[in-house]
Design a protein around this motif. Structure first.
Motif, PDB file in Angstrom:
ATOM      1  N   ILE A 102      75.624  22.724  28.182  1.00  0.00           N
ATOM      2  CA  ILE A 102      75.262  23.764  27.227  1.00  0.00           C
ATOM      3  C   ILE A 102      73.778  24.034  27.430  1.00  0.00           C
ATOM      4  O   ILE A 102      72.959  23.116  27.391  1.00  0.00           O
ATOM      5  CB  ILE A 102      75.510  23.330  25.770  1.00  0.00           C
ATOM      6  N   ALA A 103      73.440  25.283  27.665  1.00  0.00           N
ATOM      7  CA  ALA A 103      72.040  25.671  27.838  1.00  0.00           C
ATOM      8  C   ALA A 103      71.664  26.622  26.711  1.00  0.00           C
ATOM      9  O   ALA A 103      72.408  27.554  26.402  1.00  0.00           O
ATOM     10  CB  ALA A 103      71.836  26.338  29.187  1.00  0.00           C
ATOM     11  N   PHE A 104      70.525  26.362  26.076  1.00  0.00           N
ATOM     12  CA  PHE A 104      70.007  27.229  25.025  1.00  0.00           C
ATOM     13  C   PHE A 104      68.743  27.902  25.550  1.00  0.00           C
ATOM     14  O   PHE A 104      67.853  27.248  26.089  1.00  0.00           O
ATOM     15  CB  PHE A 104      69.670  26.413  23.768  1.00  0.00           C
ATOM     16  N   TRP A 105      68.683  29.204  25.373  1.00  0.00           N
ATOM     17  CA  TRP A 105      67.536  29.986  25.827  1.00  0.00           C
ATOM     18  C   TRP A 105      66.918  30.676  24.631  1.00  0.00           C
ATOM     19  O   TRP A 105      67.584  31.403  23.895  1.00  0.00           O
ATOM     20  CB  TRP A 105      67.958  30.999  26.880  1.00  0.00           C
ATOM     21  N   LYS A 106      65.601  30.449  24.437  1.00  0.00           N
ATOM     22  CA  LYS A 106      64.903  31.046  23.314  1.00  0.00           C
ATOM     23  C   LYS A 106      64.758  32.537  23.546  1.00  0.00           C
ATOM     24  O   LYS A 106      64.412  32.979  24.634  1.00  0.00           O
ATOM     25  CB  LYS A 106      63.523  30.404  23.167  1.00  0.00           C
ATOM     26  N   GLU A 107      65.029  33.297  22.490  1.00  0.00           N
ATOM     27  CA  GLU A 107      64.905  34.740  22.586  1.00  0.00           C
ATOM     28  C   GLU A 107      63.533  35.177  22.068  1.00  0.00           C
ATOM     29  O   GLU A 107      63.000  34.596  21.130  1.00  0.00           O
ATOM     30  CB  GLU A 107      66.014  35.422  21.775  1.00  0.00           C
ATOM     31  N   VAL A 123      72.736  18.887  27.778  1.00  0.00           N
ATOM     32  CA  VAL A 123      72.183  19.931  26.917  1.00  0.00           C
ATOM     33  C   VAL A 123      70.816  20.305  27.463  1.00  0.00           C
ATOM     34  O   VAL A 123      69.937  19.452  27.609  1.00  0.00           O
ATOM     35  CB  VAL A 123      72.074  19.465  25.458  1.00  0.00           C
ATOM     36  N   HIS A 124      70.645  21.583  27.784  1.00  0.00           N
ATOM     37  CA  HIS A 124      69.383  22.096  28.304  1.00  0.00           C
ATOM     38  C   HIS A 124      68.799  23.068  27.274  1.00  0.00           C
ATOM     39  O   HIS A 124      69.519  23.903  26.730  1.00  0.00           O
ATOM     40  CB  HIS A 124      69.593  22.860  29.618  1.00  0.00           C
ATOM     41  N   VAL A 125      67.503  22.935  27.027  1.00  0.00           N
ATOM     42  CA  VAL A 125      66.803  23.861  26.140  1.00  0.00           C
ATOM     43  C   VAL A 125      65.652  24.449  26.934  1.00  0.00           C
ATOM     44  O   VAL A 125      64.760  23.717  27.373  1.00  0.00           O
ATOM     45  CB  VAL A 125      66.290  23.153  24.873  1.00  0.00           C
ATOM     46  N   ASP A 126      65.712  25.743  27.152  1.00  0.00           N
ATOM     47  CA  ASP A 126      64.700  26.464  27.938  1.00  0.00           C
ATOM     48  C   ASP A 126      64.482  25.830  29.315  1.00  0.00           C
ATOM     49  O   ASP A 126      63.357  25.706  29.788  1.00  0.00           O
ATOM     50  CB  ASP A 126      63.380  26.559  27.180  1.00  0.00           C
ATOM     51  N   ARG A 170      74.396  33.579  18.370  1.00  0.00           N
ATOM     52  CA  ARG A 170      73.017  33.107  18.306  1.00  0.00           C
ATOM     53  C   ARG A 170      72.980  31.814  17.508  1.00  0.00           C
ATOM     54  O   ARG A 170      73.706  31.662  16.528  1.00  0.00           O
ATOM     55  CB  ARG A 170      72.099  34.137  17.634  1.00  0.00           C
ATOM     56  N   TYR A 171      72.111  30.898  17.920  1.00  0.00           N
ATOM     57  CA  TYR A 171      71.916  29.643  17.212  1.00  0.00           C
ATOM     58  C   TYR A 171      70.488  29.609  16.694  1.00  0.00           C
ATOM     59  O   TYR A 171      69.567  30.059  17.360  1.00  0.00           O
ATOM     60  CB  TYR A 171      72.115  28.450  18.142  1.00  0.00           C
ATOM     61  N   SER A 172      70.303  29.037  15.516  1.00  0.00           N
ATOM     62  CA  SER A 172      68.953  28.812  15.018  1.00  0.00           C
ATOM     63  C   SER A 172      68.411  27.544  15.675  1.00  0.00           C
ATOM     64  O   SER A 172      69.150  26.764  16.276  1.00  0.00           O
ATOM     65  CB  SER A 172      68.963  28.664  13.497  1.00  0.00           C
ATOM     66  N   GLY A 173      67.112  27.324  15.540  1.00  0.00           N
ATOM     67  CA  GLY A 173      66.520  26.121  16.108  1.00  0.00           C
ATOM     68  C   GLY A 173      67.103  24.854  15.517  1.00  0.00           C
ATOM     69  O   GLY A 173      67.290  23.845  16.207  1.00  0.00           O
ATOM     70  N   ALA A 174      67.415  24.880  14.218  1.00  0.00           N
ATOM     71  CA  ALA A 174      68.010  23.710  13.565  1.00  0.00           C
ATOM     72  C   ALA A 174      69.385  23.401  14.162  1.00  0.00           C
ATOM     73  O   ALA A 174      69.738  22.237  14.369  1.00  0.00           O
ATOM     74  CB  ALA A 174      68.117  23.955  12.063  1.00  0.00           C
ATOM     75  N   GLU A 175      70.159  24.434  14.459  1.00  0.00           N
ATOM     76  CA  GLU A 175      71.464  24.220  15.072  1.00  0.00           C
ATOM     77  C   GLU A 175      71.327  23.661  16.485  1.00  0.00           C
ATOM     78  O   GLU A 175      72.129  22.836  16.912  1.00  0.00           O
ATOM     79  CB  GLU A 175      72.252  25.529  15.098  1.00  0.00           C
ATOM     80  N   ASN A 206      66.230   6.053  18.517  1.00  0.00           N
ATOM     81  CA  ASN A 206      64.944   6.612  18.123  1.00  0.00           C
ATOM     82  C   ASN A 206      65.192   7.770  17.149  1.00  0.00           C
ATOM     83  O   ASN A 206      65.464   8.885  17.573  1.00  0.00           O
ATOM     84  CB  ASN A 206      64.177   7.083  19.358  1.00  0.00           C
ATOM     85  N   LYS A 207      65.082   7.481  15.864  1.00  0.00           N
ATOM     86  CA  LYS A 207      65.364   8.504  14.849  1.00  0.00           C
ATOM     87  C   LYS A 207      64.304   9.584  14.787  1.00  0.00           C
ATOM     88  O   LYS A 207      64.562  10.685  14.337  1.00  0.00           O
ATOM     89  CB  LYS A 207      65.517   7.854  13.479  1.00  0.00           C
ATOM     90  N   SER A 208      63.090   9.268  15.218  1.00  0.00           N
ATOM     91  CA  SER A 208      62.010  10.241  15.101  1.00  0.00           C
ATOM     92  C   SER A 208      61.854  11.097  16.355  1.00  0.00           C
ATOM     93  O   SER A 208      60.995  11.974  16.392  1.00  0.00           O
ATOM     94  CB  SER A 208      60.698   9.515  14.812  1.00  0.00           C
ATOM     95  N   ALA A 209      62.649  10.873  17.385  1.00  0.00           N
ATOM     96  CA  ALA A 209      62.526  11.653  18.618  1.00  0.00           C
ATOM     97  C   ALA A 209      62.940  13.097  18.366  1.00  0.00           C
ATOM     98  O   ALA A 209      63.930  13.369  17.689  1.00  0.00           O
ATOM     99  CB  ALA A 209      63.392  11.043  19.710  1.00  0.00           C
ATOM    100  N   THR A 210      62.138  14.005  18.892  1.00  0.00           N
ATOM    101  CA  THR A 210      62.437  15.424  18.720  1.00  0.00           C
ATOM    102  C   THR A 210      62.300  16.132  20.051  1.00  0.00           C
ATOM    103  O   THR A 210      61.857  15.561  21.038  1.00  0.00           O
ATOM    104  CB  THR A 210      61.478  16.086  17.711  1.00  0.00           C
ATOM    105  N   ILE A 211      62.652  17.376  20.054  1.00  0.00           N
ATOM    106  CA  ILE A 211      62.470  18.218  21.230  1.00  0.00           C
ATOM    107  C   ILE A 211      61.669  19.442  20.801  1.00  0.00           C
ATOM    108  O   ILE A 211      61.683  19.808  19.620  1.00  0.00           O
ATOM    109  CB  ILE A 211      63.821  18.625  21.860  1.00  0.00           C
ATOM    110  N   PRO A 212      60.950  20.063  21.705  1.00  0.00           N
ATOM    111  CA  PRO A 212      60.119  21.212  21.318  1.00  0.00           C
ATOM    112  C   PRO A 212      60.952  22.463  21.053  1.00  0.00           C
ATOM    113  O   PRO A 212      61.123  23.319  21.911  1.00  0.00           O
ATOM    114  CB  PRO A 212      59.196  21.391  22.513  1.00  0.00           C
ATOM    115  N   VAL A 213      61.479  22.537  19.843  1.00  0.00           N
ATOM    116  CA  VAL A 213      62.301  23.675  19.434  1.00  0.00           C
ATOM    117  C   VAL A 213      61.697  24.256  18.170  1.00  0.00           C
ATOM    118  O   VAL A 213      61.359  23.530  17.244  1.00  0.00           O
ATOM    119  CB  VAL A 213      63.761  23.234  19.177  1.00  0.00           C
ATOM    120  N   SER A 214      61.558  25.547  18.144  1.00  0.00           N
ATOM    121  CA  SER A 214      61.101  26.228  16.937  1.00  0.00           C
ATOM    122  C   SER A 214      62.303  26.409  16.012  1.00  0.00           C
ATOM    123  O   SER A 214      63.290  27.057  16.377  1.00  0.00           O
ATOM    124  CB  SER A 214      60.497  27.579  17.303  1.00  0.00           C
ATOM    125  N   VAL A 215      62.215  25.807  14.834  1.00  0.00           N
ATOM    126  CA  VAL A 215      63.353  25.821  13.911  1.00  0.00           C
ATOM    127  C   VAL A 215      63.701  27.232  13.462  1.00  0.00           C
ATOM    128  O   VAL A 215      64.866  27.555  13.249  1.00  0.00           O
ATOM    129  CB  VAL A 215      63.063  24.903  12.699  1.00  0.00           C
TER     130      VAL A 215
END
Length: 132
Positions: A123-128, A81-84, A61-66, A95-104
């Motif tokens: 690499i695909a990450f799926w939120k549990e 890299v795919h997230v959800d 399992r990975y945390s959102g920060a990871e 762009n240092k301020s760019a983020t993705i919608p991930v719950s830390v």
């Protein structure tokens, strides 16, 4: 001592030295082989790219920060890299301020997609779902 006795002793000494050298060489090869196997196992465990056993004590399992760190680290590589289900590529130098919608604080299950040769393609990450 006669000449024949002296030559026999030299011949026996040469045979003993030859057999000793062969046995020492065989032992050195086995020690190097075990050291190489140990190094290979250590490297595989550090990188996490290959798994030689099916023994998994708990699911990875990975945390959102990871997840955020992985997305930023993989930018500029051929690995997607795919997230959800959405593909992200963030270049921290542009762009240092760019983020993705991930719950830390959320937990994500990684899925590593590889080619037939074992090369990492995606690499695909799926939120549990949280149980609260």
């Amino acid at each position: 001592m006669s000449q024949n006795t002296q030559q026999l002793m030299l011949f026996c000494t040469a045979i003993v030295l030859f057999v000793t050298a062969c046995l020492y060489g065989q032992q050195s090869v086995s020690v190097l082989s075990s050291a190489l196997s140990s190094t290979m196992n250590t490297t595989e465990n550090m990188e996490g790219r290959m798994s030689t056993t099916l023994n998994i004590s708990k699911p990875l399992r990975y945390s959102g920060a990871e997840v955020l760190h992985t997305v930023r680290q993989m930018t500029g590589t051929p690995v997607e890299v795919h997230v959800d289900g959405n593909t992200y590529a963030i270049d921290p130098l542009i762009n240092k301020s760019a983020t993705i919608p991930v719950s830390v604080s959320a937990s994500y299950r990684p899925e590593f997609i590889r080619s037939e040769s074992g090369e990492l393609l995606k690499i695909a990450f799926w939120k549990e779902a949280s149980i609260n």
